[in-house]
Design an enzyme around this catalytic site. Structure first.
Site, mmCIF file in Angstrom:
data_model
loop_
_atom_site.group_PDB
_atom_site.id
_atom_site.type_symbol
_atom_site.label_atom_id
_atom_site.label_comp_id
_atom_site.label_asym_id
_atom_site.label_seq_id
_atom_site.Cartn_x
_atom_site.Cartn_y
_atom_site.Cartn_z
ATOM 1 N N ASP A 12 -3.667 2.814 3.084
ATOM 2 C CA ASP A 12 -3.180 3.990 2.376
ATOM 3 C C ASP A 12 -3.773 5.200 3.100
ATOM 4 O O ASP A 12 -4.805 5.080 3.772
ATOM 5 C CB ASP A 12 -3.648 3.905 0.919
ATOM 6 C CG ASP A 12 -3.353 5.163 0.144
ATOM 7 O OD1 ASP A 12 -2.235 5.687 0.290
ATOM 8 O OD2 ASP A 12 -4.238 5.619 -0.609
ATOM 9 N N ASP A 14 -4.029 9.047 1.858
ATOM 10 C CA ASP A 14 -4.811 10.012 1.078
ATOM 11 C C ASP A 14 -5.814 9.282 0.175
ATOM 12 O O ASP A 14 -5.442 8.439 -0.633
ATOM 13 C CB ASP A 14 -3.876 10.878 0.235
ATOM 14 C CG ASP A 14 -2.847 11.622 1.089
ATOM 15 O OD1 ASP A 14 -3.168 11.943 2.262
ATOM 16 O OD2 ASP A 14 -1.732 11.871 0.601
HETATM 17 MG MG LIG Z 1 -4.293 7.168 -1.994
#
Ligand SMILES: [Mg+2]
Ligand SMILES: [Zn+2]
Length: 188
Positions: A12, A14
């Site tokens: 992932d 962010d």
């Molecule tokens: Mg995230």
């Protein structure tokens, strides 16, 4: 000639590579790398994993960022990883809003499926690292061999830990996740 299938660590973006923001990451100058995240990419590469980023970016269809700027962020991010001695092989993103009902917004497995259509990936020997339970659910639905939850950059996500699918491991940041993955993979 057959190509050796890739063992991948899906990341992932962010809250894992860079700090998340409630105002969305809208431009390259908003990106603040979480300490150690780029060297963790290199650590994973050195252990034989390809690194592929899979990220929900509804900011695109919210009109907060243009696809051109998002692409610039991802090119710069790849360059920063390379400068740290690592390699981000590719970035797959979902631009959609939740209500659009697409097949690629995590927790749906569409981004990982797209990656597998493009590269020969051994999903059972692949892992996902995310800071939300939607990342963990995505990994399960796609058939990844392991899923690690990190808390760095997004501690607000942690009250959700008890809900949804459980990760194989919970750690504070990507370097810790990388170390756990490398140990775990060597035992399989
Ligand atoms: Mg995230
Ligand atoms: Zn989507």
């Amino acid at each position: 000639m057959t190509r050796e299938p890739l063992r991948v660590v899906f990341l992932d973006r962010d809250g894992v590579i860079n700090h998340d923001s409630p105002d969305y990451i809208r431009r390259w100058s908003d990106v603040r790398f979480i300490p150690g995240s780029l060297s963790a990419v290199r650590m994973l590469n050195d252990a034989g994993f390809a690194v592929i980023v899979v990220t929900n970016q509804s900011a695109v269809h919210r009109g907060l960022i243009s696809p051109v700027e998002l692409d610039r962020i991802h090119r710069n991010m790849k360059r920063a990883a390379a400068a740290a001695g690592g390699c981000i092989t590719d970035v797959f993103f979902c631009p959609h809003l939740p209500e659009e009902g697409c097949d690629c917004r995590k927790p749906r497995p569409g981004l990982i499926r797209r990656a597998r259509n493009k590269y020969p990936i051994d999903l059972e020997k692949s892992y996902m690292v995310g800071d939300r339970t939607t990342d963990i659910e995505c990994a399960r639905r796609a058939g990844c061999g392991g899923a690690v939850l990190v808390s760095a950059g997004n501690t607000a996500a942690f009250p959700g830990v008890d809900e949804g699918p459980h990760p194989d491991m919970t750690v504070v940041n990507l370097p810790e996740a990388a170390r756990w993955i490398i140990r775990n993979a060597s035992r399989k």
